[in-house]
Design a protein around this motif. Structure first.
Motif, short mmCIF file in Angstrom:
data_model
loop_
_atom_site.label_atom_id
_atom_site.label_comp_id
_atom_site.label_asym_id
_atom_site.label_seq_id
_atom_site.Cartn_x
_atom_site.Cartn_y
_atom_site.Cartn_z
N LEU A 151 0.85 -1.18 0.00
CA LEU A 151 0.00 0.00 0.00
C LEU A 151 0.89 1.24 0.00
O LEU A 151 1.91 1.27 0.70
N ALA A 152 0.51 2.24 -0.78
CA ALA A 152 1.32 3.45 -0.91
C ALA A 152 0.43 4.68 -0.88
O ALA A 152 -0.78 4.60 -1.15
N SER A 153 1.05 5.81 -0.57
CA SER A 153 0.35 7.09 -0.54
C SER A 153 0.95 8.02 -1.59
O SER A 153 2.15 8.30 -1.56
N ALA A 154 0.12 8.51 -2.49
CA ALA A 154 0.61 9.36 -3.57
C ALA A 154 1.19 10.68 -3.06
O ALA A 154 2.07 11.25 -3.69
N ARG A 155 0.71 11.16 -1.90
CA ARG A 155 1.16 12.46 -1.38
C ARG A 155 2.05 12.30 -0.14
O ARG A 155 2.10 13.17 0.72
N LEU A 185 -0.60 6.48 6.38
CA LEU A 185 -1.81 6.12 5.65
C LEU A 185 -2.93 5.62 6.55
O LEU A 185 -4.10 6.02 6.37
N PRO A 186 -2.67 4.77 7.55
CA PRO A 186 -3.77 4.35 8.42
C PRO A 186 -4.42 5.51 9.17
O PRO A 186 -5.61 5.48 9.44
N LEU A 187 -3.64 6.52 9.53
CA LEU A 187 -4.20 7.69 10.19
C LEU A 187 -5.03 8.51 9.22
O LEU A 187 -6.15 8.95 9.53
N ASP A 188 -4.52 8.72 8.02
CA ASP A 188 -5.20 9.59 7.07
C ASP A 188 -6.46 8.96 6.50
O ASP A 188 -7.43 9.68 6.21
N ASP A 189 -6.48 7.65 6.31
CA ASP A 189 -7.68 7.00 5.79
C ASP A 189 -7.71 5.53 6.23
O ASP A 189 -7.49 4.62 5.42
N GLY A 190 -8.00 5.31 7.49
CA GLY A 190 -8.06 3.97 8.03
C GLY A 190 -9.07 3.06 7.34
O GLY A 190 -8.77 1.90 7.04
N PRO A 191 -10.29 3.56 7.03
CA PRO A 191 -11.27 2.71 6.35
C PRO A 191 -10.77 2.22 4.99
O PRO A 191 -11.03 1.07 4.60
N TRP A 192 -10.04 3.06 4.26
CA TRP A 192 -9.51 2.64 2.96
C TRP A 192 -8.50 1.52 3.15
O TRP A 192 -8.50 0.54 2.41
N VAL A 193 -7.62 1.64 4.16
CA VAL A 193 -6.66 0.59 4.44
C VAL A 193 -7.38 -0.71 4.76
O VAL A 193 -7.03 -1.78 4.25
N ALA A 194 -8.41 -0.63 5.60
CA ALA A 194 -9.16 -1.83 5.97
C ALA A 194 -9.80 -2.49 4.75
O ALA A 194 -9.80 -3.72 4.63
N GLN A 195 -10.30 -1.69 3.83
CA GLN A 195 -10.91 -2.24 2.61
C GLN A 195 -9.87 -2.98 1.76
O GLN A 195 -10.15 -4.06 1.22
N VAL A 197 -7.07 -4.35 2.81
CA VAL A 197 -6.66 -5.56 3.51
C VAL A 197 -7.73 -6.64 3.36
O VAL A 197 -7.42 -7.81 3.12
N GLU A 198 -8.98 -6.25 3.50
CA GLU A 198 -10.07 -7.22 3.36
C GLU A 198 -10.06 -7.84 1.96
O GLU A 198 -10.19 -9.06 1.81
N ARG A 199 -9.87 -7.01 0.94
CA ARG A 199 -9.84 -7.53 -0.43
C ARG A 199 -8.66 -8.47 -0.61
O ARG A 199 -8.76 -9.52 -1.26
N PHE A 200 -7.51 -8.11 -0.05
CA PHE A 200 -6.31 -8.93 -0.14
C PHE A 200 -6.52 -10.29 0.51
O PHE A 200 -6.19 -11.34 -0.05
N VAL A 201 -7.10 -10.29 1.70
CA VAL A 201 -7.33 -11.52 2.43
C VAL A 201 -8.29 -12.43 1.66
O VAL A 201 -8.11 -13.65 1.59
N CYS A 202 -9.29 -11.82 1.06
CA CYS A 202 -10.31 -12.61 0.35
C CYS A 202 -9.82 -13.17 -0.98
O CYS A 202 -10.39 -14.12 -1.51
N THR A 203 -8.76 -12.58 -1.54
CA THR A 203 -8.30 -13.01 -2.86
C THR A 203 -6.95 -13.71 -2.82
O THR A 203 -6.37 -13.99 -3.86
N SER A 204 -6.43 -13.94 -1.61
CA SER A 204 -5.13 -14.59 -1.50
C SER A 204 -5.22 -15.77 -0.54
O SER A 204 -6.29 -16.13 -0.07
#
Length: 207
Positions: A151-155, A185-195, A197-204
């Protein structure tokens, strides 16, 4: 510890002392993501999966990309001065977040961070050891046999996101990049990080 592999070994020992058995699923940011990679390389059977957030390591980024030159002065000032806990945390938040906080939220966050620093202070020597360990660390020669998500942050004002992009490209890893977040990144948008991670877990095979 003064090296990233030693930090990984310390984490393993601490978990064993707590009676927490592997396999582990690790969410790690920046220097922590380097520790997760060292761990995955040394003991791949212990990690079920790892998410690497805004990390920067050789050879996937030049020195000026792994730590942006615009932050050198601030980091050196903090490491070498007698700045108090509040000044430390105020400076770190300014470097690592792009989030627009309400004034009350901003003050509450700094208050909590400052209290944690006073409870568990970081010595000047320890801060310098962390910087040195991060500068010395080099990625394993081959991709560890552990499911990994980048996961990366463009800014990101601390680390160039190009480092994460090159890591993902070199090892054929899945990557998601947030368009507006900063280094924390978790501070700036924690819900996005959680999404992600959830997608990663479900597809790996991370389940």
């Amino acid at each position: 510890p003064a090296s990233v592999p030693a930090m990984a070994a310390h984490c393993r020992t601490a978990l064993q002392a707590l009676g927490v058995a592997p396999p582990y699923r690790v969410l790690a940011m920046s220097l922590g993501a380097m520790v997760a990679l060292a761990w995955a390389h040394a003991q791949p059977r212990e990690l079920a999966a790892a998410v690497l957030i805004n990390t920067s390591l050789r050879p996937f980024g030049a020195f000026h990309q792994r730590l942006r030159p615009s932050q050198y002065a601030t980091l050196l000032r903090l490491a070498l001065s007698d700045a108090d806990a509040a000044e430390w945390e105020r400076s770190i938040l300014a470097m690592t977040s792009r989030r627009c906080f309400e004034e009350a939220e901003h003050d509450a966050l700094l208050g909590a961070w400052t209290a944690w620093r006073r409870e568990c202070p970081v010595s000047r020597a320890n801060a310098l050891r962390q910087l040195l360990a991060a500068a010395r660390f080099r990625a394993p020669p081959l991709r560890p046999p552990v499911p990994l998500l980048v996961l990366a942050s463009a800014r990101d004002a601390l680390v160039d996101p190009h480092c994460s992009r090159r890591l993902a490209q070199a090892w054929a890893l899945p990557i998601a990049e947030h368009p507006t977040a900063g280094h924390d990144l978790p501070l700036d948008d924690g819900p996005w990080v959680a999404q992600q991670v959830e997608r990663f877990v479900c597809t790996s095979k991370a389940l």
